[in-house]
Design an enzyme around this catalytic site. Structure first.
Site, PDB file in Angstrom:
ATOM      1  N   ASP A 188       1.793   2.966   3.702  1.00 18.36           N
ATOM      2  CA  ASP A 188       1.081   4.153   3.194  1.00 18.36           C
ATOM      3  C   ASP A 188       2.102   5.199   2.727  1.00 18.36           C
ATOM      4  O   ASP A 188       1.841   6.409   2.773  1.00 18.36           O
ATOM      5  CB  ASP A 188       0.172   4.748   4.264  1.00 18.36           C
ATOM      6  CG  ASP A 188      -1.048   5.454   3.642  1.00 18.36           C
ATOM      7  OD1 ASP A 188      -1.820   6.092   4.388  1.00 18.36           O
ATOM      8  OD2 ASP A 188      -1.204   5.393   2.410  1.00 18.36           O
ATOM      9  N   ARG A 213      -5.974   2.588  13.286  1.00 15.87           N
ATOM     10  CA  ARG A 213      -6.220   4.047  13.311  1.00 15.87           C
ATOM     11  C   ARG A 213      -6.707   4.524  14.681  1.00 15.87           C
ATOM     12  O   ARG A 213      -6.379   5.600  15.127  1.00 15.87           O
ATOM     13  CB  ARG A 213      -7.283   4.370  12.257  1.00 15.87           C
ATOM     14  CG  ARG A 213      -7.621   5.808  12.110  1.00 15.87           C
ATOM     15  CD  ARG A 213      -8.814   5.970  11.190  1.00 15.87           C
ATOM     16  NE  ARG A 213      -8.517   5.773   9.793  1.00 15.87           N
ATOM     17  CZ  ARG A 213      -8.023   6.714   9.000  1.00 15.87           C
ATOM     18  NH1 ARG A 213      -7.729   7.890   9.495  1.00 15.87           N
ATOM     19  NH2 ARG A 213      -7.807   6.491   7.722  1.00 15.87           N
ATOM     20  N   SER A 220      -0.612  10.990   2.041  1.00 12.08           N
ATOM     21  CA  SER A 220      -0.646  12.063   3.046  1.00 12.08           C
ATOM     22  C   SER A 220      -1.187  11.472   4.348  1.00 12.08           C
ATOM     23  O   SER A 220      -1.948  10.512   4.341  1.00 12.08           O
ATOM     24  CB  SER A 220      -1.570  13.197   2.569  1.00 12.08           C
ATOM     25  OG  SER A 220      -2.878  12.679   2.370  1.00 12.08           O
ATOM     26  N   ARG A 268     -14.255  11.445   3.615  1.00 15.83           N
ATOM     27  CA  ARG A 268     -13.694  11.759   2.294  1.00 15.83           C
ATOM     28  C   ARG A 268     -14.055  10.697   1.251  1.00 15.83           C
ATOM     29  O   ARG A 268     -13.611  10.757   0.100  1.00 15.83           O
ATOM     30  CB  ARG A 268     -12.157  11.832   2.395  1.00 15.83           C
ATOM     31  CG  ARG A 268     -11.633  12.982   3.227  1.00 15.83           C
ATOM     32  CD  ARG A 268     -10.193  12.750   3.578  1.00 15.83           C
ATOM     33  NE  ARG A 268     -10.078  11.611   4.503  1.00 15.83           N
ATOM     34  CZ  ARG A 268      -8.904  11.036   4.802  1.00 15.83           C
ATOM     35  NH1 ARG A 268      -7.790  11.447   4.240  1.00 15.83           N
ATOM     36  NH2 ARG A 268      -8.871  10.029   5.667  1.00 15.83           N
ATOM     37  N   GLY A 312      -2.081  12.526  -1.501  1.00 19.77           N
ATOM     38  CA  GLY A 312      -2.342  13.737  -0.737  1.00 19.77           C
ATOM     39  C   GLY A 312      -3.243  14.720  -1.453  1.00 19.77           C
ATOM     40  O   GLY A 312      -4.033  14.373  -2.309  1.00 19.77           O
ATOM     41  N   HIS A 355       1.659   4.957  -2.193  1.00 15.75           N
ATOM     42  CA  HIS A 355       1.212   5.914  -3.219  1.00 15.75           C
ATOM     43  C   HIS A 355       2.418   6.236  -4.109  1.00 15.75           C
ATOM     44  O   HIS A 355       3.013   7.312  -4.019  1.00 15.75           O
ATOM     45  CB  HIS A 355       0.626   7.155  -2.553  1.00 15.75           C
ATOM     46  CG  HIS A 355      -0.609   6.834  -1.754  1.00 15.75           C
ATOM     47  ND1 HIS A 355      -1.887   7.010  -2.249  1.00 15.75           N
ATOM     48  CD2 HIS A 355      -0.751   6.283  -0.529  1.00 15.75           C
ATOM     49  CE1 HIS A 355      -2.763   6.599  -1.341  1.00 15.75           C
ATOM     50  NE2 HIS A 355      -2.100   6.146  -0.297  1.00 15.75           N
ATOM     51  N   HIS A 364       0.869  -1.204   0.000  1.00 15.64           N
ATOM     52  CA  HIS A 364       0.000   0.000   0.000  1.00 15.64           C
ATOM     53  C   HIS A 364       0.892   1.235   0.000  1.00 15.64           C
ATOM     54  O   HIS A 364       1.201   1.817   1.048  1.00 15.64           O
ATOM     55  CB  HIS A 364      -0.905  -0.006   1.243  1.00 15.64           C
ATOM     56  CG  HIS A 364      -1.950   1.069   1.215  1.00 15.64           C
ATOM     57  ND1 HIS A 364      -3.292   0.830   1.052  1.00 15.64           N
ATOM     58  CD2 HIS A 364      -1.836   2.412   1.327  1.00 15.64           C
ATOM     59  CE1 HIS A 364      -3.970   1.981   1.077  1.00 15.64           C
ATOM     60  NE2 HIS A 364      -3.101   2.945   1.243  1.00 15.64           N
ATOM     61  N   GLU A 400      -5.206  16.884   0.457  1.00 21.60           N
ATOM     62  CA  GLU A 400      -6.330  17.248   1.340  1.00 21.60           C
ATOM     63  C   GLU A 400      -6.205  18.663   1.910  1.00 21.60           C
ATOM     64  O   GLU A 400      -7.154  19.203   2.457  1.00 21.60           O
ATOM     65  CB  GLU A 400      -6.470  16.249   2.491  1.00 21.60           C
ATOM     66  CG  GLU A 400      -7.071  14.923   2.079  1.00 21.60           C
ATOM     67  CD  GLU A 400      -6.020  13.867   1.872  1.00 21.60           C
ATOM     68  OE1 GLU A 400      -4.850  14.240   1.634  1.00 21.60           O
ATOM     69  OE2 GLU A 400      -6.350  12.672   1.945  1.00 21.60           O
TER      70      GLU A 400
END
Ligand code: FWO
Ligand code: ZN
Length: 392
Positions: free
Chosen positions: A287, A229, A291, A165, A70, A65, A63, A72
């Site tokens: 990740d 999280r 972001s 989101r 990002g 990017h 995972h 946001e």
């Protein structure tokens, strides 16, 4: 052409004892107590000394990017794409790229091109088709065609649920996406996994439980991430894993998030083991280049950080050193576990016939020392040997 790692402690990830690993071109040719091939003349043979080193399978970060993420906090917060050296320094020899919140200025075509670029630079790269949003953005216009016709596409993701989101998909929209990914995976011999981004909303994993209850689709069709999280979501994740699901912990973070209730990945792993979760159902991902945005209680943006791929192994090492998770258990979450769930052929194990993706760590400090990807030495004695196209 031919390399021989001598006298190294081998975790395949199961502990095999001390021995030798023969690398022939980009494959592991043999793993054995003692391999002696210097009798073969005219063979260009490179000996790598494994004294005081531990050999583990190359790390899989499923995972990242890779083409950036990002946004946001507006345009200036769009994050940069990944550089090869960050992956190598982090021991990562296989990566799965994804898009995130911004599936408009980040294209699937760009993600695929970046994955191909990383492959040309020396590591193995796959991608998920889609971004946060449903209906998802694809290359061919269809999830099934993307998975069946584009070799690097192994599934769909990261699909956002339980997050302010997300595109607020209905359960039927999610069910249809999972069904398409599953059948495309079956027809192409791929995992067809759907990587779900879990936000901090109250619905948590309800959608996924409902799909398993209402349809014939098994828990193994999903890989929900960011499960660490917060504690509530982690507890739901433990139930999900005990029901047969796989759960993924994000390793990129910092004290600001831990103060806000995020569970450090190494601690989440320890907790799961204590709760009796099967370690084979847990993965870590970084990740990286994603972001790490912060929102206040009114969901207003207050700032953001950027994910680091090097956090992937750091959290595994913390689990071993700080949380006393046995080495051969902890290392699975970034090697054989993702390889198994994502059906990454010839990845995730030190075994004859597998790809020669091997990391040597220092026996004392557990620091990454040498990284071999597809038989090529990318870093040795902590010195980068191969850099990305624009890295000097
Ligand atoms: C997480 C990726 C988040 C992007 O919730 O999902 O935003 O598109 O680059 N990052 N949105 C980070 C938390 C797990 C800390 C992403 C990001
Ligand atoms: Zn995410």
């Amino acid at each position: 052409m031919i390399k021989l790692i001598k006298g190294v402690k081998i975790f395949s990830p199961d502990y095999l004892g001390e021995g030798d690993i023969l690398i022939i071109c980009d494959k592991i040719g043999a793993v054995s107590k003692f391999i002696d091939i210097d009798k073969i003349a005219e063979v260009e043979l490179e000996i790598i000394d494994g004294t005081n080193k531990i050999a583990v399978p190359g790390f899989i970060d499923s995972h990242v990017h890779i083409s950036g993420g990002g946004g946001e906090g507006g345009y200036k917060t769009r994050t940069p794409e990944i550089m090869l050296s960050d992956l190598i320094i982090g021991g990562i020899t296989t990566v799965v790229g994804c898009l995130g919140t911004d599936g408009i200025t980040r294209s699937m075509e760009g993600l695929l091109a970046k994955a191909r670029g990383l492959e040309e630079e020396g590591i193995t790269a796959y991608i998920y088709t889609g971004s946060y949003r449903v209906p998802i953005t694809t290359i061919t216009g269809s999830v099934m065609k993307d998975i069946m016709l584009i070799d690097k596409v192994i599934g769909a993701g990261e699909i956002a649920i339980s997050d302010h989101r997300s595109s607020q998909p209905t359960i039927d929209m999610i069910m249809q996406l999972v069904a398409d990914a599953r059948v495309a995976g079956i027809l192409s011999g791929k995992a067809g996994i759907v990587n779900f981004h879990l936000g901090e909303g109250g619905r948590m994993l309800n959608y996924l439980h409902e799909i398993v209850i209402k349809t014939e689709i098994p828990y193994t069709q999903f890989l929900p991430t960011h499960i660490n999280r917060n504690e509530q979501l982690l507890n739901e994740g433990i139930k999900f894993a005990k029901a047969g699901g796989f759960i993924d912990f994000t390793t990129s973070s910092d004290s600001v998030f831990w103060e806000k209730g995020e569970v450090k990945a190494s601690k989440a792993l320890k907790l799961c083991i204590e709760e009796g979760v099967d370690i084979n159902h847990i993965t870590f991902t970084s990740d990286g280049q994603g972001s790490l945005p912060m929102f206040n209680d009114k969901k207003e943006f207050i700032g953001l950080g950027i994910g680091k791929v090097t956090s992937l192994y750091y959290e595994v090492r913390d689990a071993i050193i700080e949380d006393n998770v046995p080495f051969e258990k902890a290392i699975r979450v970034i090697t054989s576990n993702p390889a198994f769930l994502l059906k990454l052929k010839n990845k995730g194990r030190i075994e004859k016939g597998f790809d020669a993706d091997i990391v040597l760590v220092d026996k004392e400090t557990l620091d990454i020392d040498t990284v071999i990807a597809k038989g090529q030495v990318m870093m040795q004695n902590k010195e980068l040997k191969i850099r990305g196209t624009f890295e000097n």
